[in-house]
Write a protein that holds these residues in place. Structure first.
Motif, PDB file in Angstrom:
ATOM      1  N   SER A 268     -68.974  72.205 -88.284  1.00  0.00           N
ATOM      2  CA  SER A 268     -67.520  72.258 -88.364  1.00  0.00           C
ATOM      3  C   SER A 268     -67.018  73.244 -89.410  1.00  0.00           C
ATOM      4  O   SER A 268     -65.864  73.676 -89.356  1.00  0.00           O
ATOM      5  N   LEU A 269     -67.854  73.613 -90.367  1.00  0.00           N
ATOM      6  CA  LEU A 269     -67.431  74.589 -91.372  1.00  0.00           C
ATOM      7  C   LEU A 269     -67.307  75.986 -90.784  1.00  0.00           C
ATOM      8  O   LEU A 269     -66.512  76.796 -91.261  1.00  0.00           O
ATOM      9  N   VAL A 270     -68.065  76.282 -89.727  1.00  0.00           N
ATOM     10  CA  VAL A 270     -68.085  77.650 -89.195  1.00  0.00           C
ATOM     11  C   VAL A 270     -67.793  77.746 -87.697  1.00  0.00           C
ATOM     12  O   VAL A 270     -67.821  78.830 -87.140  1.00  0.00           O
ATOM     13  N   TRP A 271     -67.531  76.612 -87.022  1.00  0.00           N
ATOM     14  CA  TRP A 271     -67.346  76.702 -85.575  1.00  0.00           C
ATOM     15  C   TRP A 271     -66.067  77.459 -85.204  1.00  0.00           C
ATOM     16  O   TRP A 271     -65.966  78.026 -84.126  1.00  0.00           O
ATOM     17  N   LEU A 279     -61.914  82.588 -94.524  1.00  0.00           N
ATOM     18  CA  LEU A 279     -62.407  81.902 -95.714  1.00  0.00           C
ATOM     19  C   LEU A 279     -63.460  82.710 -96.465  1.00  0.00           C
ATOM     20  O   LEU A 279     -63.463  82.768 -97.690  1.00  0.00           O
ATOM     21  N   PHE A 280     -64.384  83.283 -95.698  1.00  0.00           N
ATOM     22  CA  PHE A 280     -65.576  83.862 -96.323  1.00  0.00           C
ATOM     23  C   PHE A 280     -65.721  85.369 -96.104  1.00  0.00           C
ATOM     24  O   PHE A 280     -66.661  85.964 -96.635  1.00  0.00           O
ATOM     25  N   ASP A 307     -73.202  78.215-102.842  1.00  0.00           N
ATOM     26  CA  ASP A 307     -72.004  77.934-103.628  1.00  0.00           C
ATOM     27  C   ASP A 307     -70.758  78.203-102.768  1.00  0.00           C
ATOM     28  O   ASP A 307     -70.572  77.534-101.781  1.00  0.00           O
ATOM     29  N   GLU A 308     -69.954  79.201-103.104  1.00  0.00           N
ATOM     30  CA  GLU A 308     -68.692  79.390-102.402  1.00  0.00           C
ATOM     31  C   GLU A 308     -68.720  80.539-101.412  1.00  0.00           C
ATOM     32  O   GLU A 308     -67.667  80.932-100.892  1.00  0.00           O
ATOM     33  N   LYS A 309     -69.903  81.081-101.127  1.00  0.00           N
ATOM     34  CA  LYS A 309     -69.963  82.245-100.254  1.00  0.00           C
ATOM     35  C   LYS A 309     -71.034  82.084 -99.181  1.00  0.00           C
ATOM     36  O   LYS A 309     -72.085  81.472 -99.413  1.00  0.00           O
ATOM     37  N   LEU A 310     -70.754  82.637 -98.020  1.00  0.00           N
ATOM     38  CA  LEU A 310     -71.789  82.806 -97.004  1.00  0.00           C
ATOM     39  C   LEU A 310     -72.486  84.122 -97.327  1.00  0.00           C
ATOM     40  O   LEU A 310     -71.893  85.201 -97.225  1.00  0.00           O
ATOM     41  N   VAL A 311     -73.735  84.037 -97.734  1.00  0.00           N
ATOM     42  CA  VAL A 311     -74.414  85.193 -98.318  1.00  0.00           C
ATOM     43  C   VAL A 311     -75.462  85.814 -97.398  1.00  0.00           C
ATOM     44  O   VAL A 311     -75.945  86.913 -97.673  1.00  0.00           O
ATOM     45  N   GLU A 333     -75.593  89.633 -96.714  1.00  0.00           N
ATOM     46  CA  GLU A 333     -74.248  90.185 -96.725  1.00  0.00           C
ATOM     47  C   GLU A 333     -74.148  91.289 -97.775  1.00  0.00           C
ATOM     48  O   GLU A 333     -74.844  91.255 -98.804  1.00  0.00           O
ATOM     49  N   PRO A 334     -73.284  92.259 -97.536  1.00  0.00           N
ATOM     50  CA  PRO A 334     -73.122  93.344 -98.509  1.00  0.00           C
ATOM     51  C   PRO A 334     -72.691  92.825 -99.872  1.00  0.00           C
ATOM     52  O   PRO A 334     -71.882  91.902 -99.987  1.00  0.00           O
ATOM     53  N   GLY A 335     -73.296  93.389-100.901  1.00  0.00           N
ATOM     54  CA  GLY A 335     -72.883  93.085-102.260  1.00  0.00           C
ATOM     55  C   GLY A 335     -73.548  91.889-102.901  1.00  0.00           C
ATOM     56  O   GLY A 335     -73.307  91.622-104.086  1.00  0.00           O
TER      57      GLY A 335
END
Length: 365
Positions: A268-271, A279-280, A307-311, A333-335
């Protein structure tokens, strides 16, 4: 979303399902069927049998119905979806072919229901031997009749076979009497509660996010959101870089979130892919249905939340014959600090491997 030293028990599992409100189901079993993953992502190691027992054994705590899509939901949500079942009896809100069948041959639908009443729990495949020569008595029409009965609440899932095939029974023989005896809830009241559940589960959300959670219609959702705002249960807010107004379930927002989770594509966080992007900044789509030559990241790719990012995103497969968790690809993910993320990801993959009762992890990440 933190792993525990000891496996989570039934109480923690059910509290989680109640908190997120709905668990989407999916038959794909490349890694593990999707509905088993959200509890692992949030609680760490837990016994998947907890889900099976809660959904299909006594004392039953979950039931199957159309929530977001095919879903498992807390029993307490059943009364909140009766309006959807009522609409479905007239073919409203269902697939078009179901509405046609209900309109053109309701007697056939009743015949299928009576078969379950008389013979006991049945799957669609159990009707094969009874197939007749009439224009309505065929495999596809029987399946549509079963779906019509399921949508309308006349039947529900008693259990799932190992093949994932749904086995149906009369609702009154599955859903506890105390739930069925609940006083009828007016459609607007039920929809308000569904929106409230969606708001609580998501924290901050746009109108689209709130209605998509339980697949409510735009007009219904707009009216219910306005009512919740007037009642003080939703707080309108502006979110930086969001084009649409948003709503907060409560005025308290955590200053920092610590988590470490691999997410199912149907979590449910990403559907809700547009929400995931907002968000991300994470452009995500599942590529199961994309021909292999057109895939960018892989067949069954899980986002990795740190934590707070999809990495990162990881293409995974459980090779049960060799008891191996295969890391087919990993994309960062970049960065992001690849070295730090890779170290945490390897630990999480090891935990996933152990939870799936596999022996080793192979592949590069």
């Amino acid at each position: 979303m933190a792993a525990r030293d000891e496996p989570a028990g039934r109480r923690a599992f059910l509290a989680l399902v109640k908190r997120i409100g709905v668990v989407q189901m999916d038959s794909v079993n490349v890694l593990v069927r999707s509905h088993y993953m959200p509890a692992f992502s949030r609680l760490g190691r837990y016994d998947p049998a907890l889900l099976d027992e809660a959904a299909y054994a006594s004392p039953r705590a979950l039931f199957e119905y159309w929530g977001h899509a095919a879903s498992l939901l807390p029993l307490e949500t059943y009364p909140l979806l009766r309006w959807r079942m009522e609409r479905a009896r007239s073919g409203v809100g269902t697939w078009g072919s179901i509405g046609i069948l209900l309109h053109e041959n309701p007697a056939f639908v009743e015949t299928v229901r009576r078969q379950i009443e008389e013979r006991g729990a049945l799957a669609a495949s159990d009707f094969e031997g009874a197939r007749g020569t009439g224009s309505w008595w065929g495999w596809s029409d029987t399946k549509r009749a079963l779906e019509a009965l399921f949508w309308s609440g006349a039947i529900t899932t008693r259990w799932r076979r190992p093949s994932f095939e749904r086995v149906y029974d009369l609702t009154e023989r599955v859903i506890p009497a105390r739930i069925l005896a609940t006083a009828p809830i007016a459609e607007p009241d039920a929809q308000r509660e569904l929106i409230a559940i969606a708001a609580r589960a998501q924290g901050v959300a746009t109108e689209y996010d709130l209605r998509d959670y339980f697949r409510l219609g735009p007009a219904d959702a707009r009216a219910r959101i306005a009512e919740l705002v007037e009642a003080g249960r939703l707080v309108p807010v502006d979110v930086e870089d969001w084009r649409q107004p948003a709503y907060l379930a409560a005025p308290r927002v955590p200053r920092r979130i610590e988590c470490d989770a691999l997410l199912s594509p149907f979590d449910s966080l990403v559907w809700n892919r547009p929400r995931t992007q907002r968000l991300f900044g994470f452009d995500y789509r599942i590529e199961i249905y994309t021909p292999s030559h057109g895939r960018i990241h892989g067949y069954y790719v899980l986002p990795y939340l740190l934590d707070e990012k999809l990495v990162a995103r990881v293409d995974l497969k459980a090779d049960r014959a060799t008891r191996t968790l295969l890391v087919l690809a990993a994309h960062y993910e970049p960065g992001v600090d690849r070295r730090a993320v890779r170290s945490r990801l390897r630990e999480r993959l090891g935990t996933l491997c152990s939870w799936l009762k596999l022996d080793r992890v192979t592949g590069r990440c």
